[in-house]
Design an enzyme around this catalytic site. Sequence first.
Site, PDB file in Angstrom:
ATOM      1  CG  HIS A 123      -1.866   1.124   1.313  1.00  0.00           C
ATOM      2  ND1 HIS A 123      -2.806   1.235   2.314  1.00  0.00           N
ATOM      3  CD2 HIS A 123      -2.058   2.207   0.517  1.00  0.00           C
ATOM      4  CE1 HIS A 123      -3.522   2.334   2.138  1.00  0.00           C
ATOM      5  NE2 HIS A 123      -3.077   2.951   1.051  1.00  0.00           N
ATOM      6  CD  GLU A 147      -3.812  -2.974  -0.112  1.00  0.00           C
ATOM      7  OE1 GLU A 147      -4.417  -4.044   0.088  1.00  0.00           O
ATOM      8  OE2 GLU A 147      -3.340  -2.279   0.819  1.00  0.00           O
ATOM      9  CG  HIS A 203      -8.476  -4.762   7.299  1.00  0.00           C
ATOM     10  ND1 HIS A 203      -7.443  -3.950   6.882  1.00  0.00           N
ATOM     11  CD2 HIS A 203      -8.869  -4.263   8.494  1.00  0.00           C
ATOM     12  CE1 HIS A 203      -7.242  -2.992   7.761  1.00  0.00           C
ATOM     13  NE2 HIS A 203      -8.092  -3.163   8.758  1.00  0.00           N
TER      14      HIS A 203
END
EC number: 2.6.99.2
Length: 238
Positions: free
Chosen positions: A45, A72, A189
């Site tokens: 990310h 991401e 997650h």
Amino acid sequence: MSSIALGVNIDHIATLRNARNTEYPDLVEIANIAVNNGADFITVHLREDRRHIRDSDVFRLKDNLNVPLNLEIAAIDEMLAIAIAVQPECVCLVPEKRQELTTEGGLDVKNMFTYLMPFVTQLHNHNIKVTLFVEPDINQINYAKKLSVDNIELHTGVYCNHNTQNELNRILEAAKHCYTNKIECHAGHGLDYQSAATIARVPYISALNIGHFLICEAVLHGIGTSIYKMKKVITNPL
């Protein structure tokens, strides 16, 4: 059931490196250890504040991996330009707040529909697959379908925090809805060995993204051992 893919998020390897602003641990080396022990793709990310992953990390990973890179990013012009330059196999658009410790929830695709459309179009124009990170919500998936995205990643954080049957049912229904609408369904997650095994049993989920837990396990058992165990857990869930 078909084998489920494991995406390993190595953001917090970068967090450890950045704590002393050193060149180690090397993200490419860690990523390749992950791949050698069962990771099917690598996820990073690139945040606006660059709190862990840096621009140079993304380019190095793209140039030195033999598996897909899943990038991401927030849906902003700066990140879109970087993604197009890097050419990862897939971009996952995520919500982002500067003060959050980690991504706190899914995109509101319904209310962001018009805003997201040009980002999806431009990524597709550069042959980059697009994933949207969303809550397990049928309405959000319907709007994602209208954007012609390739994948949905279901936010599993609420389930992992509360472990309720109601939340698991939402994930089950959302995954089935993705399948019905011909959208590949991923999830991630907050997953650990136990919750990952449960989510891996959900029909129509084809990949899991797992990061923080694996890096924590690596402190105790080594990165290779931790990833090997996770891959075994999700491909042979009890």
